[in-house]
Design an enzyme around this catalytic site. Sequence first.
Site, PDB file in Angstrom:
ATOM      1  N   ASP A 179       0.708  -1.291   0.092  1.00 33.99           N
ATOM      2  CA  ASP A 179       0.109  -0.063   0.197  1.00 33.99           C
ATOM      3  C   ASP A 179       0.883   1.235  -0.195  1.00 33.99           C
ATOM      4  OD1 ASP A 179      -2.311   1.757   0.020  1.00 33.99           O
ATOM      5  OD2 ASP A 179      -2.718   1.478   2.314  1.00 33.99           O
ATOM      6  N   ASP A 189      -3.008   2.366  -6.143  1.00 33.21           N
ATOM      7  CA  ASP A 189      -1.898   2.513  -5.042  1.00 33.21           C
ATOM      8  C   ASP A 189      -1.765   1.408  -4.209  1.00 33.21           C
ATOM      9  OD1 ASP A 189      -4.452   3.041  -3.528  1.00 33.21           O
ATOM     10  OD2 ASP A 189      -3.622   4.672  -2.415  1.00 33.21           O
ATOM     11  N   GLU A 190      -2.522   0.275  -4.290  1.00 34.22           N
ATOM     12  CA  GLU A 190      -2.072  -0.924  -3.552  1.00 34.22           C
ATOM     13  C   GLU A 190      -2.641  -2.178  -4.325  1.00 34.22           C
ATOM     14  OE1 GLU A 190      -5.110  -1.455  -0.708  1.00 34.22           O
ATOM     15  OE2 GLU A 190      -6.757  -0.035  -1.265  1.00 34.22           O
TER      16      GLU A 190
END
Length: 374
Positions: A24, A118-119
């Site tokens: 993350d 983003d993860e």
Amino acid sequence: MEDVQDSPTGEAAERPVRKIIHVDMDAFYASVEQRDDPALRGKPVAVGGSSRRGVVAAASYEARKFGVRSAMPSITAKRQCPGLIFVPPRFEVYRDISHQIRAIFRDYADEVEPLSLDEAYLDVSADKAGLGSATATARLIRRRIREETGLTASAGVSYNKFIAKLASDQNKPDGLTVIPPGKGAAFVQTLSIRRFHGIGPVTAAKMEGLGVFSGADLAARDPLWLATHFGNSAEWLYNLARGIDHRRVKSNRPLKSLGGERTFFNDLVSDTEIREALAHVCTVVWDRAAKKGARGRTVTLKLRYADFRTITRAKSVATPIADGNALLAAGEAILAPLLPTEQGIRLLGVTLSKFEGDEEEEESSAPADLLSLI
């Protein structure tokens, strides 16, 4: 995993132990802006619009100290942090960096399941890079991300997706947390149920009203009690409280729809306040769609009235929705015939579906990726 030989007991012991990493990025949008503009470093930054109808898409850690968070109305964020600096989002830049990071992931895992820009989850059970452990793999991934992008990432390493995701949030920012087999239940039971991925604010509030505040409280409830209060979710909740999650990392998980909805403490009555609420929800939904690179052709409006009667209306357009203004225009076109309303609106939701490349005719086969905006 590293320095761990024990394994879970019972049913889980009959399944192969997976090695899952959840990566993350730390305050991704805001960190990119601080990286690219040195004048923003060390300052409270919010990515999003600063207007009265604006919404925070992401906040730097300096801003989070003041309680600023994503999906918060910009006017509220500014009130909580008077020195907050707003910068407009640059989704094309975020997408390019996300692709760069995913290329790093694929050097270490064939099974990579992005959740957003983003993860992502990685299944490194096969040890593709021959590093000897999932922990060593996570360390190297984080180092490469820092060296190649100038950004930091946190990671959780465990034997299933649920615990790996919880672990990645344990020591943010720039942290690494390893929860080995045999330790998952104890870890989960130390946490607030509001930390549980998949339990939203409404369900969490219901649990707290029933005296369930932590994973340990949840684990103490028997299946009959859970079924009485949570119906079909009972088995899922029972397993989560014990660190059990059998879901696989899926490389190509098609997104069918995404949306957001907001429940109001006071029913909305006037046309103006209903339209303002629609604008707020559309802003959040579009931010999420842009974050995922999703472009849909169908907009669905959901209204729940004061008497709990719920209606949905949908509108499809010939070409994919191109920006937030187009999403709002479609939403307003659906809303207009429903105004004025004879009674108040207690909930308003917007969902975007029929994405580019989606050949499915029936969107009901998969639930919406729905964000509660309570």
